[in-house]
Design a protein around this motif. Sequence first.
Motif, PDB file in Angstrom:
ATOM      1  N   SER A  19       0.821  -1.207   0.000  1.00  0.00           N
ATOM      2  CA  SER A  19       0.000   0.000   0.000  1.00  0.00           C
ATOM      3  C   SER A  19       0.856   1.259   0.000  1.00  0.00           C
ATOM      4  CB  SER A  19      -0.964   0.005   1.194  1.00  0.00           C
ATOM      5  OG  SER A  19      -0.232   0.049   2.385  1.00  0.00           O
ATOM      6  N   GLU A  32       8.670   7.668   3.322  1.00  0.00           N
ATOM      7  CA  GLU A  32       8.177   8.278   2.088  1.00  0.00           C
ATOM      8  C   GLU A  32       8.315   7.292   0.949  1.00  0.00           C
ATOM      9  OE1 GLU A  32       9.526  12.278   1.264  1.00  0.00           O
ATOM     10  OE2 GLU A  32       9.118  12.071  -0.887  1.00  0.00           O
ATOM     11  N   LYS A  37       6.565   9.763  -3.528  1.00  0.00           N
ATOM     12  CA  LYS A  37       6.450  11.188  -3.196  1.00  0.00           C
ATOM     13  C   LYS A  37       5.422  11.457  -2.102  1.00  0.00           C
ATOM     14  CE  LYS A  37       7.671  13.054  -7.722  1.00  0.00           C
ATOM     15  NZ  LYS A  37       7.303  14.051  -8.721  1.00  0.00           N
ATOM     16  N   MET A  38       5.068  10.420  -1.356  1.00  0.00           N
ATOM     17  CA  MET A  38       4.041  10.575  -0.329  1.00  0.00           C
ATOM     18  C   MET A  38       4.642  10.211   1.027  1.00  0.00           C
ATOM     19  SD  MET A  38       0.132   9.496  -0.630  1.00  0.00           S
ATOM     20  CE  MET A  38      -0.052  10.763  -1.854  1.00  0.00           C
ATOM     21  N   THR A  39       4.556  11.142   1.952  1.00  0.00           N
ATOM     22  CA  THR A  39       5.086  10.875   3.284  1.00  0.00           C
ATOM     23  C   THR A  39       4.036  10.178   4.139  1.00  0.00           C
ATOM     24  OG1 THR A  39       4.358  13.072   3.944  1.00  0.00           O
ATOM     25  CG2 THR A  39       6.675  12.830   3.351  1.00  0.00           C
ATOM     26  N   TYR A  47       9.785  16.974   2.544  1.00  0.00           N
ATOM     27  CA  TYR A  47       9.962  16.733   3.981  1.00  0.00           C
ATOM     28  C   TYR A  47      11.271  16.016   4.309  1.00  0.00           C
ATOM     29  CZ  TYR A  47       9.313  15.072   8.698  1.00  0.00           C
ATOM     30  OH  TYR A  47       9.502  14.823  10.026  1.00  0.00           O
ATOM     31  N   ARG A  75       5.747  19.454   4.887  1.00  0.00           N
ATOM     32  CA  ARG A  75       5.692  18.182   5.596  1.00  0.00           C
ATOM     33  C   ARG A  75       5.228  17.061   4.685  1.00  0.00           C
ATOM     34  NH1 ARG A  75       3.709  21.483   9.827  1.00  0.00           N
ATOM     35  NH2 ARG A  75       5.314  21.757  11.396  1.00  0.00           N
ATOM     36  N   VAL A  76       5.136  17.305   3.412  1.00  0.00           N
ATOM     37  CA  VAL A  76       4.762  16.244   2.479  1.00  0.00           C
ATOM     38  C   VAL A  76       5.946  15.951   1.558  1.00  0.00           C
ATOM     39  CG1 VAL A  76       2.297  16.760   2.619  1.00  0.00           C
ATOM     40  CG2 VAL A  76       3.671  17.830   0.832  1.00  0.00           C
ATOM     41  N   GLY A  77       5.781  14.901   0.753  1.00  0.00           N
ATOM     42  CA  GLY A  77       6.913  14.356   0.019  1.00  0.00           C
ATOM     43  C   GLY A  77       7.197  15.028  -1.314  1.00  0.00           C
ATOM     44  N   PRO A  86      -6.276   4.362   0.506  1.00  0.00           N
ATOM     45  CA  PRO A  86      -5.010   4.446   1.239  1.00  0.00           C
ATOM     46  C   PRO A  86      -3.794   4.155   0.366  1.00  0.00           C
ATOM     47  CG  PRO A  86      -6.084   2.369   1.724  1.00  0.00           C
ATOM     48  CD  PRO A  86      -7.017   3.125   0.815  1.00  0.00           C
ATOM     49  N   VAL A  87      -4.024   3.605  -0.810  1.00  0.00           N
ATOM     50  CA  VAL A  87      -2.906   3.222  -1.679  1.00  0.00           C
ATOM     51  C   VAL A  87      -2.554   4.405  -2.583  1.00  0.00           C
ATOM     52  CG1 VAL A  87      -2.176   1.591  -3.460  1.00  0.00           C
ATOM     53  CG2 VAL A  87      -3.677   0.846  -1.611  1.00  0.00           C
ATOM     54  N   PRO A  88      -1.275   4.858  -2.560  1.00  0.00           N
ATOM     55  CA  PRO A  88      -0.900   6.061  -3.316  1.00  0.00           C
ATOM     56  C   PRO A  88      -1.341   6.042  -4.778  1.00  0.00           C
ATOM     57  CG  PRO A  88       0.921   5.374  -1.928  1.00  0.00           C
ATOM     58  CD  PRO A  88      -0.128   4.318  -1.791  1.00  0.00           C
ATOM     59  N   GLY A  93       2.864  14.618  -1.788  1.00  0.00           N
ATOM     60  CA  GLY A  93       1.703  14.260  -0.975  1.00  0.00           C
ATOM     61  C   GLY A  93       2.129  13.676   0.352  1.00  0.00           C
ATOM     62  N   GLY A  94       1.140  13.392   1.165  1.00  0.00           N
ATOM     63  CA  GLY A  94       1.461  12.765   2.434  1.00  0.00           C
ATOM     64  C   GLY A  94       0.281  12.750   3.376  1.00  0.00           C
ATOM     65  N   ARG A  95       0.484  12.028   4.435  1.00  0.00           N
ATOM     66  CA  ARG A  95      -0.500  11.980   5.505  1.00  0.00           C
ATOM     67  C   ARG A  95      -0.037  12.982   6.555  1.00  0.00           C
ATOM     68  NH1 ARG A  95      -3.619   7.634   7.788  1.00  0.00           N
ATOM     69  NH2 ARG A  95      -4.634   8.529   9.611  1.00  0.00           N
ATOM     70  N   GLU A 103      -1.316  14.259  10.044  1.00  0.00           N
ATOM     71  CA  GLU A 103      -2.304  13.954  11.089  1.00  0.00           C
ATOM     72  C   GLU A 103      -3.476  13.200  10.472  1.00  0.00           C
ATOM     73  OE1 GLU A 103      -2.775  17.013  14.020  1.00  0.00           O
ATOM     74  OE2 GLU A 103      -0.686  17.582  13.841  1.00  0.00           O
ATOM     75  N   VAL A 163      -3.030  14.561   2.029  1.00  0.00           N
ATOM     76  CA  VAL A 163      -2.772  15.787   1.276  1.00  0.00           C
ATOM     77  C   VAL A 163      -2.082  15.449  -0.038  1.00  0.00           C
ATOM     78  CG1 VAL A 163      -1.422  17.926   1.284  1.00  0.00           C
ATOM     79  CG2 VAL A 163      -2.524  17.163   3.387  1.00  0.00           C
ATOM     80  N   VAL A 164      -2.548  16.050  -1.118  1.00  0.00           N
ATOM     81  CA  VAL A 164      -1.811  16.007  -2.380  1.00  0.00           C
ATOM     82  C   VAL A 164      -1.747  17.434  -2.918  1.00  0.00           C
ATOM     83  CG1 VAL A 164      -1.838  15.267  -4.801  1.00  0.00           C
ATOM     84  CG2 VAL A 164      -2.299  13.616  -3.013  1.00  0.00           C
TER      85      VAL A 164
END
Lengths: 145, 326
Positions: A40, A66, A69-71, B47, B71-73, B97-99, B141-143, B145, B149-150
């Motif tokens: 995932s 990460e 590109k997603m943290t 980040y 704070r995102v990638g 939940p999958v990028p 993007g990122g989680r 909290e 977010v994208v």
Amino acid sequence: MGASYPFPADRWYDRSTHMWACPTPEGEILVGIDLLGLESLGDLAYLTLPAEGTQVSRSRPAGSLEAAKMTGELISPVSGVVTARNTGAEKNPALVNHDPFGQGWMMKIRPDHWEKESKELVGGPDLGVWSQQEILRYKEQGWID
Amino acid sequence: MRLVRLGAVGAATSQAVYHALARRMTPQSQDTVVLCSPAQPYLCLGYHQTYGQVIHRAEAARRGLPVIRRRVGGGLTYLDSQQLFYQFVFHHSRLPPVPKRLYARLLAAPVAALNQLGCPATLEGMNEIEVNHRRIAGIGGGRVEEASVVVGNILLDFPADIMAALWPCPFPAFARLAAQALDKRVTTLRKEGLQASMEKVEATLAASLAPALGRPVAPGELTPEEWETVREEEQALTDPEFLELHGEGETPPLTELKISARAYIHARQIPAPGKDLWAALLVKEGVIEQIEWEPLEEKKKGEKADLAALTQAWLGRPLVAWKKEG
């Protein structure tokens, strides 16, 4: 079904994060992430782990990662004090993707409440049914092929 | 779903808005899309990036460019008033939940908008928006909290030469190749022959949101409480300690630089007659496509490496072969 996604029976798994916790003979807990959790996320590009001596809490962020590109937050499956972190995996996060149950371990924790918290994880006789259900769920959602 | 159109905003505000909304996110919060444009140019670190490893500090200072860490990638981005900055801030439970799935759902809107504007954009390599195999947006993007977010931007214009000058390249040939490659692999609305105004691009993206996301969109504004959190985030994202999060000072220069989903530049040193050489290699889908040489100190006077022959020998070969033989 399940041949591509093994869940070694010597450890416990967090239902929501797919982090695993494996007791060592010394009474510590080795922590990592299982293959469905990695599916995932994708190929890890960065991994940041807590320093030795850090107090971590179950279900709370202990580090970050990460991929694509997603943290994301690295959620600890157990509470305790970090006694070691896998600096090799921090330098080369691909280790986690290549060998998530071996060289791709993330941190070692001296647990505070293993007896209690292990009951909140999945392991032992419940593992087979749960892991099959999870693989099916991931397939139904289209998250894995 | 709320749509907040902020227009031109300050550099720190442009990053702080989505962080603030993410921080305040609860299952009951509205999902929000923010559209804005930075009023002045700045640099934004991903980040996990190390400041000194990806930014030529002296050059950034010389140009007076503020630096912000998100704070995102994703990688280092240069943002300015010629970019429409879009920000999706959703509760994580309302997105896959999958990028791969998450990107596909959210980036459908900018892809549709670009197509409506006349650019045949497609989503490539999971999260790259491309027009004829050239990037037209940066994505991260990122989680944060409870929020997923994208963020990304549509480039109306882009100064590839400035961006290339801001990378801490290991030697001049690397910098030359990086600038050429960036110019070749990154496109903009202007390069595609479109003279669309920021207003038109923004309106087109705004109109694409509801059909692409399959949800109604209501125009809205940030509340005073949200603005208060924005101000806090502006401070946090520019805090010197946060900027140097993964190590202070100078770090080893770049040896690999991503240009697009398929193209990278690698630095390699090889022994050669007369001189040791640095090679900057443009590698596309694993194959060496272009080489720029940088001679180092002469080992023995009079001996010269045959660069043309070396180039011919290596062009079209896989980078892994260089790793073994080079």
